[in-house]
Design a protein around this motif. Sequence first.
Motif, PDB file in Angstrom:
ATOM      1  N   GLY A 157       8.368  13.427  10.083  1.00 56.77           N
ATOM      2  CA  GLY A 157       7.106  12.998   9.492  1.00 56.77           C
ATOM      3  C   GLY A 157       6.075  12.695  10.560  1.00 56.77           C
ATOM      4  O   GLY A 157       6.353  12.747  11.752  1.00 56.77           O
ATOM      5  N   LEU A 158       4.869  12.376  10.130  1.00 57.38           N
ATOM      6  CA  LEU A 158       3.813  12.026  11.069  1.00 57.38           C
ATOM      7  C   LEU A 158       4.060  10.641  11.653  1.00 57.38           C
ATOM      8  O   LEU A 158       4.484   9.714  10.951  1.00 57.38           O
ATOM      9  CB  LEU A 158       2.455  12.009  10.372  1.00 57.38           C
ATOM     10  CG  LEU A 158       1.778  13.347  10.120  1.00 57.38           C
ATOM     11  CD1 LEU A 158       2.394  14.038   8.926  1.00 57.38           C
ATOM     12  CD2 LEU A 158       0.285  13.139   9.895  1.00 57.38           C
ATOM     13  N   PHE A 178       4.468   7.274   7.653  1.00 59.33           N
ATOM     14  CA  PHE A 178       4.608   8.476   6.831  1.00 59.33           C
ATOM     15  C   PHE A 178       6.072   8.859   6.621  1.00 59.33           C
ATOM     16  O   PHE A 178       6.914   8.691   7.515  1.00 59.33           O
ATOM     17  CB  PHE A 178       3.891   9.656   7.493  1.00 59.33           C
ATOM     18  CG  PHE A 178       2.410   9.642   7.292  1.00 59.33           C
ATOM     19  CD1 PHE A 178       1.605   8.788   8.025  1.00 59.33           C
ATOM     20  CD2 PHE A 178       1.820  10.472   6.359  1.00 59.33           C
ATOM     21  CE1 PHE A 178       0.233   8.758   7.837  1.00 59.33           C
ATOM     22  CE2 PHE A 178       0.443  10.460   6.164  1.00 59.33           C
ATOM     23  CZ  PHE A 178      -0.347   9.601   6.903  1.00 59.33           C
ATOM     24  N   GLY A 179       6.324   9.416   5.447  1.00 58.93           N
ATOM     25  CA  GLY A 179       7.606  10.028   5.184  1.00 58.93           C
ATOM     26  C   GLY A 179       7.646  11.441   5.724  1.00 58.93           C
ATOM     27  O   GLY A 179       6.636  11.960   6.196  1.00 58.93           O
ATOM     28  N   PRO A 180       8.822  12.107   5.622  1.00 59.95           N
ATOM     29  CA  PRO A 180       8.986  13.448   6.176  1.00 59.95           C
ATOM     30  C   PRO A 180       8.319  14.544   5.346  1.00 59.95           C
ATOM     31  O   PRO A 180       8.193  15.676   5.803  1.00 59.95           O
ATOM     32  CB  PRO A 180      10.502  13.636   6.210  1.00 59.95           C
ATOM     33  CG  PRO A 180      10.986  12.752   5.111  1.00 59.95           C
ATOM     34  CD  PRO A 180      10.085  11.569   5.079  1.00 59.95           C
ATOM     35  N   GLU A 207      -0.776  -0.288   9.981  1.00 66.84           N
ATOM     36  CA  GLU A 207      -0.434   1.106  10.228  1.00 66.84           C
ATOM     37  C   GLU A 207       0.163   1.764   9.005  1.00 66.84           C
ATOM     38  O   GLU A 207       0.997   1.177   8.307  1.00 66.84           O
ATOM     39  CB  GLU A 207       0.552   1.195  11.389  1.00 66.84           C
ATOM     40  CG  GLU A 207       0.981   2.633  11.735  1.00 66.84           C
ATOM     41  CD  GLU A 207       1.968   2.682  12.880  1.00 66.84           C
ATOM     42  OE1 GLU A 207       2.083   1.690  13.620  1.00 66.84           O
ATOM     43  OE2 GLU A 207       2.628   3.736  13.034  1.00 66.84           O
ATOM     44  N   GLN A 208      -0.260   2.993   8.746  1.00 68.79           N
ATOM     45  CA  GLN A 208       0.358   3.786   7.686  1.00 68.79           C
ATOM     46  C   GLN A 208       1.561   4.520   8.274  1.00 68.79           C
ATOM     47  O   GLN A 208       1.429   5.255   9.247  1.00 68.79           O
ATOM     48  CB  GLN A 208      -0.646   4.796   7.123  1.00 68.79           C
ATOM     49  CG  GLN A 208      -1.766   4.168   6.318  1.00 68.79           C
ATOM     50  CD  GLN A 208      -2.636   5.180   5.612  1.00 68.79           C
ATOM     51  OE1 GLN A 208      -2.207   6.261   5.235  1.00 68.79           O
ATOM     52  NE2 GLN A 208      -3.899   4.831   5.421  1.00 68.79           N
ATOM     53  N   ASN A 241       0.849  -1.194   0.000  1.00 70.50           N
ATOM     54  CA  ASN A 241       0.000   0.000   0.000  1.00 70.50           C
ATOM     55  C   ASN A 241       0.879   1.235   0.000  1.00 70.50           C
ATOM     56  O   ASN A 241       1.827   1.336   0.795  1.00 70.50           O
ATOM     57  CB  ASN A 241      -0.887   0.047   1.246  1.00 70.50           C
ATOM     58  CG  ASN A 241      -2.032  -0.923   1.199  1.00 70.50           C
ATOM     59  OD1 ASN A 241      -2.752  -0.996   0.205  1.00 70.50           O
ATOM     60  ND2 ASN A 241      -2.225  -1.668   2.278  1.00 70.50           N
ATOM     61  N   TYR A 287      -2.287  11.241  15.260  1.00 70.83           N
ATOM     62  CA  TYR A 287      -0.915  11.263  14.773  1.00 70.83           C
ATOM     63  C   TYR A 287      -0.217  12.481  15.377  1.00 70.83           C
ATOM     64  O   TYR A 287      -0.846  13.505  15.664  1.00 70.83           O
ATOM     65  CB  TYR A 287      -0.876  11.375  13.249  1.00 70.83           C
ATOM     66  CG  TYR A 287      -1.104  10.080  12.522  1.00 70.83           C
ATOM     67  CD1 TYR A 287      -2.390   9.587  12.303  1.00 70.83           C
ATOM     68  CD2 TYR A 287      -0.031   9.318  12.051  1.00 70.83           C
ATOM     69  CE1 TYR A 287      -2.600   8.386  11.645  1.00 70.83           C
ATOM     70  CE2 TYR A 287      -0.230   8.127  11.393  1.00 70.83           C
ATOM     71  CZ  TYR A 287      -1.524   7.660  11.185  1.00 70.83           C
ATOM     72  OH  TYR A 287      -1.720   6.475  10.529  1.00 70.83           O
ATOM     73  N   TYR A 347       0.355   5.612  -0.269  1.00 70.73           N
ATOM     74  CA  TYR A 347      -0.606   6.712  -0.247  1.00 70.73           C
ATOM     75  C   TYR A 347       0.131   8.034  -0.457  1.00 70.73           C
ATOM     76  O   TYR A 347       1.238   8.211   0.022  1.00 70.73           O
ATOM     77  CB  TYR A 347      -1.318   6.785   1.100  1.00 70.73           C
ATOM     78  CG  TYR A 347      -1.921   5.500   1.599  1.00 70.73           C
ATOM     79  CD1 TYR A 347      -1.123   4.546   2.220  1.00 70.73           C
ATOM     80  CD2 TYR A 347      -3.283   5.244   1.491  1.00 70.73           C
ATOM     81  CE1 TYR A 347      -1.663   3.361   2.699  1.00 70.73           C
ATOM     82  CE2 TYR A 347      -3.839   4.063   1.971  1.00 70.73           C
ATOM     83  CZ  TYR A 347      -3.015   3.124   2.576  1.00 70.73           C
ATOM     84  OH  TYR A 347      -3.567   1.954   3.054  1.00 70.73           O
ATOM     85  N   PHE A 391       2.973  14.562   1.444  1.00 75.36           N
ATOM     86  CA  PHE A 391       3.378  13.422   2.257  1.00 75.36           C
ATOM     87  C   PHE A 391       3.094  12.119   1.522  1.00 75.36           C
ATOM     88  O   PHE A 391       2.090  11.987   0.838  1.00 75.36           O
ATOM     89  CB  PHE A 391       2.603  13.394   3.578  1.00 75.36           C
ATOM     90  CG  PHE A 391       2.917  14.513   4.513  1.00 75.36           C
ATOM     91  CD1 PHE A 391       2.061  15.601   4.621  1.00 75.36           C
ATOM     92  CD2 PHE A 391       4.053  14.486   5.300  1.00 75.36           C
ATOM     93  CE1 PHE A 391       2.332  16.641   5.490  1.00 75.36           C
ATOM     94  CE2 PHE A 391       4.340  15.528   6.175  1.00 75.36           C
ATOM     95  CZ  PHE A 391       3.482  16.605   6.269  1.00 75.36           C
ATOM     96  N   TYR A 441      -0.588  12.185   0.227  1.00 74.53           N
ATOM     97  CA  TYR A 441      -1.414  13.189   0.884  1.00 74.53           C
ATOM     98  C   TYR A 441      -0.774  14.552   0.641  1.00 74.53           C
ATOM     99  O   TYR A 441       0.418  14.657   0.317  1.00 74.53           O
ATOM    100  CB  TYR A 441      -1.473  12.953   2.403  1.00 74.53           C
ATOM    101  CG  TYR A 441      -2.156  11.684   2.849  1.00 74.53           C
ATOM    102  CD1 TYR A 441      -1.450  10.492   2.953  1.00 74.53           C
ATOM    103  CD2 TYR A 441      -3.504  11.682   3.208  1.00 74.53           C
ATOM    104  CE1 TYR A 441      -2.072   9.327   3.382  1.00 74.53           C
ATOM    105  CE2 TYR A 441      -4.134  10.520   3.648  1.00 74.53           C
ATOM    106  CZ  TYR A 441      -3.410   9.350   3.729  1.00 74.53           C
ATOM    107  OH  TYR A 441      -4.036   8.198   4.167  1.00 74.53           O
ATOM    108  N   ILE A 472      -4.505  18.035   6.277  1.00 76.37           N
ATOM    109  CA  ILE A 472      -3.847  17.105   5.373  1.00 76.37           C
ATOM    110  C   ILE A 472      -4.939  16.393   4.586  1.00 76.37           C
ATOM    111  O   ILE A 472      -5.866  15.831   5.159  1.00 76.37           O
ATOM    112  CB  ILE A 472      -3.012  16.083   6.171  1.00 76.37           C
ATOM    113  CG1 ILE A 472      -1.932  16.806   6.996  1.00 76.37           C
ATOM    114  CG2 ILE A 472      -2.383  15.060   5.228  1.00 76.37           C
ATOM    115  CD1 ILE A 472      -1.236  15.902   8.012  1.00 76.37           C
TER     116      ILE A 472
END
Lengths: 115, 113
Positions: free
Chosen positions: B43-44, A106-108, A103-104, A31, B36, A33, A91, A35, A43
């Motif tokens: 990041g988040l 996230f990148g920075p 869980e998703q 997966n 979050y 995504y 993101f 954003y 977001i």
Amino acid sequence: EAGVTQFPSHSVIEKGQTVTLRCDPISGHDNLYWYRRVMGKEIKFLLHFVKESKQDESGMPNNRFLAERTGGTYSTLKVQPAELEDSGVYFCASSQLLGGYNEQFFGPGTRLTVL
Amino acid sequence: AQSVTQLDSQVPVFEEAPVELRCNYSSSVSVYLFWYVQYPNQGLQLLLKYLSGSTLVESINGFEAEFNKSQTSFHLRKPSVHISDTAEYFCAVSVIQGGKLIFGQGTELSVKP
């Protein structure tokens, strides 16, 4: 284990130019995504890949945005031509494709500024 | 369609004081709920989640949130904050596991000495 990485971290371009953002998900995460956060706002979801297929692209704002995930690994998001309102932080997140909750991560983010 | 409202854009508090960050959502179907956190220049990160079962969920660093279905709320609380809790906090929902997250506008928590 490396997390989600995004490149570049910042991009400043002129209106009308093209920009390509890249996201490398966590290895093995099917997966992926995208954003976006426009200044001062929430977001917002753009689209969701499952492997190389677009599962949900309901959040893509218009046809100036093109997302690809060839081979089901990294993904690119191209904006062509860029407009002022495209400025914001983009993101990327990834998650496993297993039964139940995943869980998703996230990148920075990539901060895009269109002048 | 679903929506999330975080009622406070900024919350300044003193160290060791309690804090509550408010989150309300709107949905015609059942949702999963998340908080979050985004620390400066990062990041988040998932702080905690409600999927099912006990309506009170806790994080490893002392935060807790309670799912209140009748009030459609998922407020985040901590009895005593630290300087290191300074960050932006996002409430989010999703209607299916693995689906898109719908975020609130974010709350900037600023903890002062």
